[in-house]
Each structure stands twice: as structure tokens, then as C-alpha cells.
Design a protein around this motif. Structure first.
Motif, PDB file in Angstrom:
ATOM      1  N   ALA A 251       0.872  -1.189  -0.107  1.00  0.00           N
ATOM      2  CA  ALA A 251       0.189  -0.059   0.041  1.00  0.00           C
ATOM      3  C   ALA A 251       0.791   1.496   0.240  1.00  0.00           C
ATOM      4  O   ALA A 251       0.519   2.153  -0.846  1.00  0.00           O
ATOM      5  CB  ALA A 251      -0.852   0.123   1.114  1.00  0.00           C
ATOM      6  N   GLU A 252       1.744   1.408   0.514  1.00  0.00           N
ATOM      7  CA  GLU A 252       2.602   2.519   0.891  1.00  0.00           C
ATOM      8  C   GLU A 252       3.375   2.718  -0.329  1.00  0.00           C
ATOM      9  O   GLU A 252       3.592   3.842  -0.629  1.00  0.00           O
ATOM     10  CB  GLU A 252       3.821   2.429   2.006  1.00  0.00           C
ATOM     11  N   LEU A 253       3.899   1.568  -1.070  1.00  0.00           N
ATOM     12  CA  LEU A 253       4.480   1.776  -2.302  1.00  0.00           C
ATOM     13  C   LEU A 253       3.609   2.541  -3.426  1.00  0.00           C
ATOM     14  O   LEU A 253       4.154   3.361  -4.202  1.00  0.00           O
ATOM     15  CB  LEU A 253       5.311   0.847  -2.731  1.00  0.00           C
ATOM     16  N   TRP A 254       2.443   1.935  -3.359  1.00  0.00           N
ATOM     17  CA  TRP A 254       1.259   2.360  -4.225  1.00  0.00           C
ATOM     18  C   TRP A 254       1.312   3.806  -4.010  1.00  0.00           C
ATOM     19  O   TRP A 254       0.852   4.653  -4.961  1.00  0.00           O
ATOM     20  CB  TRP A 254       0.327   1.504  -4.346  1.00  0.00           C
ATOM     21  N   ARG A 255       0.871   4.339  -2.898  1.00  0.00           N
ATOM     22  CA  ARG A 255       0.820   5.527  -2.426  1.00  0.00           C
ATOM     23  C   ARG A 255       1.681   6.647  -3.104  1.00  0.00           C
ATOM     24  O   ARG A 255       1.655   7.751  -3.322  1.00  0.00           O
ATOM     25  CB  ARG A 255       0.418   5.618  -0.802  1.00  0.00           C
ATOM     26  N   PHE A 256       2.986   6.122  -2.810  1.00  0.00           N
ATOM     27  CA  PHE A 256       4.260   6.814  -3.159  1.00  0.00           C
ATOM     28  C   PHE A 256       4.128   7.147  -4.830  1.00  0.00           C
ATOM     29  O   PHE A 256       4.302   8.243  -5.236  1.00  0.00           O
ATOM     30  CB  PHE A 256       5.382   6.291  -2.859  1.00  0.00           C
ATOM     31  N   LEU A 257       3.811   6.026  -5.428  1.00  0.00           N
ATOM     32  CA  LEU A 257       3.972   6.093  -6.859  1.00  0.00           C
ATOM     33  C   LEU A 257       2.886   6.767  -7.487  1.00  0.00           C
ATOM     34  O   LEU A 257       2.746   7.035  -8.540  1.00  0.00           O
ATOM     35  CB  LEU A 257       3.998   4.718  -7.424  1.00  0.00           C
ATOM     36  N   THR A 258       1.720   6.698  -6.653  1.00  0.00           N
ATOM     37  CA  THR A 258       0.520   7.567  -7.441  1.00  0.00           C
ATOM     38  C   THR A 258       0.431   9.200  -6.797  1.00  0.00           C
ATOM     39  O   THR A 258      -0.483   9.802  -7.120  1.00  0.00           O
ATOM     40  CB  THR A 258      -0.767   7.010  -6.870  1.00  0.00           C
ATOM     41  N   THR A 259       1.539   9.543  -6.109  1.00  0.00           N
ATOM     42  CA  THR A 259       1.565  10.989  -5.753  1.00  0.00           C
ATOM     43  C   THR A 259       2.712  11.657  -6.032  1.00  0.00           C
ATOM     44  O   THR A 259       3.086  12.745  -5.248  1.00  0.00           O
ATOM     45  CB  THR A 259       1.234  11.020  -4.118  1.00  0.00           C
ATOM     46  N   ILE A 260       3.527  11.281  -7.035  1.00  0.00           N
ATOM     47  CA  ILE A 260       4.609  11.866  -7.484  1.00  0.00           C
ATOM     48  C   ILE A 260       4.362  13.486  -8.257  1.00  0.00           C
ATOM     49  O   ILE A 260       3.322  13.492  -9.027  1.00  0.00           O
ATOM     50  CB  ILE A 260       5.518  11.138  -8.477  1.00  0.00           C
ATOM     51  N   ASP A 261       5.065  14.314  -7.598  1.00  0.00           N
ATOM     52  CA  ASP A 261       4.717  15.818  -8.074  1.00  0.00           C
ATOM     53  C   ASP A 261       4.916  15.680  -9.434  1.00  0.00           C
ATOM     54  O   ASP A 261       5.734  15.304 -10.260  1.00  0.00           O
ATOM     55  CB  ASP A 261       5.993  16.796  -7.337  1.00  0.00           C
ATOM     56  N   LEU A 262       4.159  16.573  -9.913  1.00  0.00           N
ATOM     57  CA  LEU A 262       3.892  16.858 -11.613  1.00  0.00           C
ATOM     58  C   LEU A 262       3.835  15.996 -12.531  1.00  0.00           C
ATOM     59  O   LEU A 262       3.708  15.898 -13.611  1.00  0.00           O
ATOM     60  CB  LEU A 262       5.254  17.584 -12.063  1.00  0.00           C
ATOM     61  N   THR A 263       3.106  14.767 -11.921  1.00  0.00           N
ATOM     62  CA  THR A 263       2.452  13.732 -12.921  1.00  0.00           C
ATOM     63  C   THR A 263       1.086  13.635 -12.580  1.00  0.00           C
ATOM     64  O   THR A 263       0.550  13.937 -11.451  1.00  0.00           O
ATOM     65  CB  THR A 263       3.418  12.405 -12.312  1.00  0.00           C
ATOM     66  N   ARG A 264       0.481  13.100 -13.565  1.00  0.00           N
ATOM     67  CA  ARG A 264      -0.849  12.809 -13.553  1.00  0.00           C
ATOM     68  C   ARG A 264      -1.449  11.479 -13.790  1.00  0.00           C
ATOM     69  O   ARG A 264      -2.806  10.938 -13.476  1.00  0.00           O
ATOM     70  CB  ARG A 264      -1.747  13.753 -14.486  1.00  0.00           C
ATOM     71  N   THR A 265      -0.360  10.535 -14.328  1.00  0.00           N
ATOM     72  CA  THR A 265      -0.780   9.245 -14.594  1.00  0.00           C
ATOM     73  C   THR A 265       0.359   8.176 -14.027  1.00  0.00           C
ATOM     74  O   THR A 265       1.656   8.354 -14.075  1.00  0.00           O
ATOM     75  CB  THR A 265      -0.941   8.900 -16.126  1.00  0.00           C
ATOM     76  N   THR A 266      -0.150   6.961 -13.529  1.00  0.00           N
ATOM     77  CA  THR A 266       0.644   6.187 -13.113  1.00  0.00           C
ATOM     78  C   THR A 266       0.605   5.071 -14.019  1.00  0.00           C
ATOM     79  O   THR A 266      -0.491   4.533 -13.764  1.00  0.00           O
ATOM     80  CB  THR A 266       0.361   5.780 -11.466  1.00  0.00           C
ATOM     81  N   ARG A 267       1.657   4.337 -14.607  1.00  0.00           N
ATOM     82  CA  ARG A 267       1.472   3.362 -15.573  1.00  0.00           C
ATOM     83  C   ARG A 267       2.108   2.102 -15.120  1.00  0.00           C
ATOM     84  O   ARG A 267       3.216   2.288 -14.812  1.00  0.00           O
ATOM     85  CB  ARG A 267       1.669   3.734 -17.085  1.00  0.00           C
ATOM     86  N   ILE A 268       1.629   0.925 -15.094  1.00  0.00           N
ATOM     87  CA  ILE A 268       2.347  -0.313 -14.880  1.00  0.00           C
ATOM     88  C   ILE A 268       2.048  -1.379 -16.155  1.00  0.00           C
ATOM     89  O   ILE A 268       0.940  -1.477 -16.374  1.00  0.00           O
ATOM     90  CB  ILE A 268       1.854  -0.893 -13.581  1.00  0.00           C
ATOM     91  N   TRP A 269       2.975  -1.940 -16.604  1.00  0.00           N
ATOM     92  CA  TRP A 269       2.964  -2.549 -18.183  1.00  0.00           C
ATOM     93  C   TRP A 269       2.466  -3.905 -17.740  1.00  0.00           C
ATOM     94  O   TRP A 269       1.914  -4.568 -18.427  1.00  0.00           O
ATOM     95  CB  TRP A 269       4.173  -2.647 -18.816  1.00  0.00           C
ATOM     96  N   SER A 270       2.690  -4.551 -16.413  1.00  0.00           N
ATOM     97  CA  SER A 270       2.405  -5.796 -16.420  1.00  0.00           C
ATOM     98  C   SER A 270       2.052  -6.200 -14.856  1.00  0.00           C
ATOM     99  O   SER A 270       3.043  -6.006 -13.836  1.00  0.00           O
ATOM    100  CB  SER A 270       3.196  -6.863 -16.715  1.00  0.00           C
ATOM    101  N   CYS A 271       0.909  -6.417 -14.423  1.00  0.00           N
ATOM    102  CA  CYS A 271       0.594  -6.736 -12.892  1.00  0.00           C
ATOM    103  C   CYS A 271      -0.266  -7.969 -13.042  1.00  0.00           C
ATOM    104  O   CYS A 271      -0.874  -8.436 -14.045  1.00  0.00           O
ATOM    105  CB  CYS A 271       0.038  -5.431 -12.018  1.00  0.00           C
ATOM    106  N   SER A 272      -0.737  -8.423 -11.801  1.00  0.00           N
ATOM    107  CA  SER A 272      -1.637  -9.569 -11.820  1.00  0.00           C
ATOM    108  C   SER A 272      -2.985  -9.356 -11.807  1.00  0.00           C
ATOM    109  O   SER A 272      -3.644  -8.167 -11.457  1.00  0.00           O
ATOM    110  CB  SER A 272      -1.184 -10.114 -10.346  1.00  0.00           C
ATOM    111  N   VAL A 273      -3.846 -10.363 -12.242  1.00  0.00           N
ATOM    112  CA  VAL A 273      -5.286 -10.184 -12.347  1.00  0.00           C
ATOM    113  C   VAL A 273      -5.890 -10.025 -10.969  1.00  0.00           C
ATOM    114  O   VAL A 273      -7.152  -9.349 -10.977  1.00  0.00           O
ATOM    115  CB  VAL A 273      -6.050 -11.280 -12.968  1.00  0.00           C
ATOM    116  N   ASP A 274      -5.144 -10.046  -9.960  1.00  0.00           N
ATOM    117  CA  ASP A 274      -6.038  -9.713  -8.429  1.00  0.00           C
ATOM    118  C   ASP A 274      -5.218  -8.858  -7.618  1.00  0.00           C
ATOM    119  O   ASP A 274      -5.181  -8.677  -6.583  1.00  0.00           O
ATOM    120  CB  ASP A 274      -5.725 -11.332  -7.826  1.00  0.00           C
ATOM    121  N   GLU A 275      -4.632  -7.663  -8.609  1.00  0.00           N
ATOM    122  CA  GLU A 275      -4.046  -6.638  -7.870  1.00  0.00           C
ATOM    123  C   GLU A 275      -5.204  -6.057  -6.917  1.00  0.00           C
ATOM    124  O   GLU A 275      -6.303  -5.511  -7.317  1.00  0.00           O
ATOM    125  CB  GLU A 275      -3.586  -5.589  -8.898  1.00  0.00           C
ATOM    126  N   PRO A 276      -4.846  -5.551  -5.594  1.00  0.00           N
ATOM    127  CA  PRO A 276      -5.659  -5.025  -4.634  1.00  0.00           C
ATOM    128  C   PRO A 276      -5.842  -3.605  -5.285  1.00  0.00           C
ATOM    129  O   PRO A 276      -7.060  -2.879  -4.914  1.00  0.00           O
ATOM    130  CB  PRO A 276      -4.714  -4.657  -3.468  1.00  0.00           C
TER     131      PRO A 276
END
Length: 406
Positions: A251-276
Motif C-alpha cells: 500500500a505505501e509503495l503504491w501511495r508513493f507512486l501515485t502521488t509523485i509531483d508534476l505527474t498525472r498518470t501512473t502506468r504499470i505494464w504488467s501486473c496480476s489479475v488480482d491486484e488490490p
């Protein structure tokens, strides 16, 4: 035109292999890419086809272990398969793959895994889609990562500076995730090579770690782009991989990655079908999720492969298998499995299920249900009730995932 011969490669063949492979994929050879790829080159596990002394086709394998339901096994990690444009339609890929599979089976590897340039190619040889990858492009205004109750600490640095903790964390995590492969020092060198021509206009690779009460329990490798429009910044975070052994770290890593200054999109090219992450957004459609093929699996040794994995529920079933390429797999096999053990032996008993070898590859990591495969015509139920019982058994509490192309 001379005869085409098939043989194992030598250490001196690398430059020609890289040049031919790059041309077949419509890329120009790249010296930096060649140096990175060479780190995983195993000449004795690489096959080449020569015509008049020149290499016109190749396929390689990397000796490596992979996580499966309930364990970790040796698997042939195949890659760099290609045929030169002037040697197509002559059966070279068939010869190479047949030899590759026979060699891997002889080495004791019960499955072969690959990322397919085109899925239709490998299905002809018994490979099956075993891991679906989900790509996400999250509008970060929709992100609602919950606040955790822990007192974890995030720390950033270059991947090389943090390499030791990255390695330790990955080693703790990978065996629990079907579809993830072990990483030796050479695999980490390859993973962190961060070649400029592969960055797609983004920054150099960055790393972030999470430290919980028991130490480092998660990390992410990421990069970013800087971009502006007339209405302000529209930068993007690109997550290369995220590994966590605790829910708090995730959770904390995703919180960081979705709140980077001057960004509006967070993209991941491959994750699991059961991502929280799917359950944290206000509007799931804003994830812009796409589903595609990921890892392909080819079962090379049916009794060895089925006995090596574990099963979500007790099962005792006779499976009749058809394999047009490896005749040693064809026959009837009694699988007796449970969460803690499994055996698989040849039998003359009547079959409960009949299947194509591709069905076992698709279901092997727990990602495809036998019931769905029956709907696709790859499995036939012969004993009423056996399909439902086997479907439950072949499942697993975590769907497989894969994010590392080899």
C-alpha cells in the motif's frame, strides 16, 4: 543453396546470433543491448541453424528456476528464437523447438516457459497461455490508496545503491508467486542494465524501498516523464516492477507512486489479475486496464511436472494426455494430489479426463481453469464430476503473474 545444419552454439557465435536475431525482429543491432543480453547467453543451451557457415536461425534457453503452486522447480526459460527472413518456411523453427524441448526434458526440466513474440507460433508446439498480464494506466486523481496503520519508512536511491536489499526482498517474495523466476547475480545485472535506448523518453531507472517493523519488506523500480500542456504538468510515472512481502509495504509503495509531483498518470505494464489496486480506485474504468498474454508454458514431462506442484484440494484423477511432439507424454496418468504432496504415475485405468498437452500448460500455474479449457475444447470430461473436482484442485490461492521478459 547449401544444406542447413543444426548444432549447439559456441561462445564465439554471440555477435552473429545477436545480429541475426535483431534483424529478424526488425531492429538494428545495438552494442549496449548486445552486451546486456550476452550476460544471459548460455552457448551450450543455444541452438543455431547454419547455411553455408552462416547462422540463419536460433533459439536459446536460460537455466533458471520458477515458482509454481506450492514450490519452485527447474524450468527451461526459452528466448531469442528467430529465423532469418531468407530462411523462412523451411521448417527451421520446428526443428529448433523440437530439439529444444527434447534437450530440456533430458536435462530434467519438466516445463519450458517463454514470452511469445506471436502467440500463434508457439501454440503449434504445445505451448499454452498460462499467465495473463494486466496493464494499467491510472489517472492518479482516482487513486484512493488507504492509509496504513504501520510506521514504515520509505527510502529512495539508485537501483545499484539499493541492489542488496532489492535482491534480498525479491528472494523472500518470488517463491510464493507462481510465474516469478529466480534471479542470480547475472539476472540482476540484466534486469538493472537500464539501457538509454529502452527508456522510451523517460528518466533513468529509480528505486524506492519500504522498511517495516521486520526490515525491508518491499520495493519498486520506476521511472518518470516530464511533460506539460497549456493547463499544467501531465507527467507520467512508469512502474517497472513492484515487489512486497507485506500488505503495508504494498500500500505505501503504491501511495508513493501515485502521488509523485508534476505527474498525472501512473502506468504499470504488467501486473496480476488480482491486484488490490483494483479495489482502491473510485472509478475502476479510470485504470484503463488492458489484458494480454504474458507467460507461456509447455509441459515437457507430464508425470514429473504434475507431481512437482501442489493442489488446492485433494484430487485423485486419471488424465489421458495427447502430445503430438513428445510421445513420452502421451498416455494415461493417475494424479493423486493435495495441498502438501502429489504423485503422478502411468496407469491402465480408464481415464476420467482427456486433454491436449496445451491444457496442462495453461492450467499448470493455476491461472486457467480446466472448466474453461473444456469450453475451449482442450479438455473432455469422461467421468461425471471429475472436471469440477480437478478444476478446484488445479487452482491456487494466488493467481500467477509475470513481469520480467527474459
Amino acid at each position: 543453396m547449401g544444406d542447413i545444419t543444426l548444432e549447439s552454439a559456441s561462445a564465439d557465435d554471440w555477435d552473429e546470433i545477436h545480429e541475426m536475431f535483431s534483424a529478424a525482429l526488425n531492429f538494428d543491432p545495438n552494442p549496449a543491448g548486445s552486451a546486456a543480453d550476452r550476460q544471459l547467453f548460455e552457448p551450450d543451451r543455444t541452438l543455431v541453424a547454419r547455411r553455408d557457415g552462416r547462422i540463419v536461425a536460433t533459439i536459446g534457453a536460460v537455466t533458471r528456476r520458477i515458482a509454481i503452486p506450492g514450490g519452485v522447480i527447474d524450468a527451461a526459460h526459452s528466448g531469442r528464437g528467430a529465423v532469418a527472413a531468407t530462411a523462412r518456411r523451411q521448417g527451421l523453427l520446428t526443428r529448433l523447438l523440437h530439439r529444444h524441448m527434447a534437450d530440456a526434458r533430458e536435462l530434467g526440466e519438466s516445463i519450458s516457459v517463454c514470452w511469445a513474440s506471436e502467440g500463434r507460433i508457439y501454440q503449434r508446439y504445445g505451448y499454452a497461455l498460462a499467465v495473463r498480464r494486466v496493464g494499467l494506466a491510472l489517472d492518479t486523481r482516482e487513486a484512493g490508496v488507504p492509509v496504513t496503520s504501520g510506521a514504515g519508512v520509505l527510502a529512495d536511491g539508485s537501483p545499484e545503491e539499493l541492489r542488496d536489499v532489492l535482491v534480498k526482498t525479491y528472494d523472500e517474495a518470488y517463491a510464493q508467486r507462481p510465474g516469478w523466476s529466480e534471479r542470480t547475480s547475472a539476472h540482476w545485472d540484466y534486469r538493472l542494465a537500464d539501457l538509454p535506448h529502452m527508456r522510451g523518453g523517460a528518466t533513468a531507472l529509480r528505486a524506492i524501498t519500504h522498511e517495516g517493523e521486520q526490515g525491508i519488506d518491499g520495493y519498486a523500480l520506476w521511472r518518470a516523464t516530464g511533460d506539460w500542456t497549456d493547463t499544467g504538468p501531465v507527467g507520467e510515472v512508469r512502474v517497472e516492477e513492484l515487489v512486497a512481502t507485506t500488505a503495508e509495504a504494498y500500500a505505501e509503495l503504491w501511495r508513493f507512486l501515485t502521488t509523485i509531483d508534476l505527474t498525472r498518470t501512473t502506468r504499470i505494464w504488467s501486473c496480476s489479475v488480482d491486484e488490490p489496486l483494483f479495489y482502491w480506485v473510485g472509478e475502476p474504468r479510470k485504470l484503463s486496464a488492458t489484458v494480454s498474454d504474458g507467460l507461456w508454458v509447455r509441459v515437457l514431462n507430464v508425470p514429473q511436472a504434475l507431481a512437482a506442484r501442489r493442489y488446492a484440494a485433494p484430487v485423485d484423477v486419471v488424465i489421458e494426455v495427447r502430445d503430438a511432439v513428445l510421445p513420452g507424454n502421451t498416455g494415461r496418468w493417475r494424479l493423486t494430489g493435495a495441498p502438501g504432496s502429489a504423485t503422478c504415475v502411468a496407469t491402465d485405468d480408464d481415464a476420467d479426463l482427456r486433454c491436449d498437452i496445451r491444457a496442462l500448460g495453461a492450467a499448470y500455474l493455476g491461472g486457467a481453469s480446466l472448466t474453461a479449457l473444456a469450453g475451449a475444447g482442450l479438455v473432455t470430461e469422461l467421468t461425471p464430476g471429475s472436471l469440477a473436482a480437478a478444476t478446484t484442485a488445479f487452482g491456487w490461492h494466488r493467481p500467477p503473474s509475470a513481469f520480467e521478459i527474459f
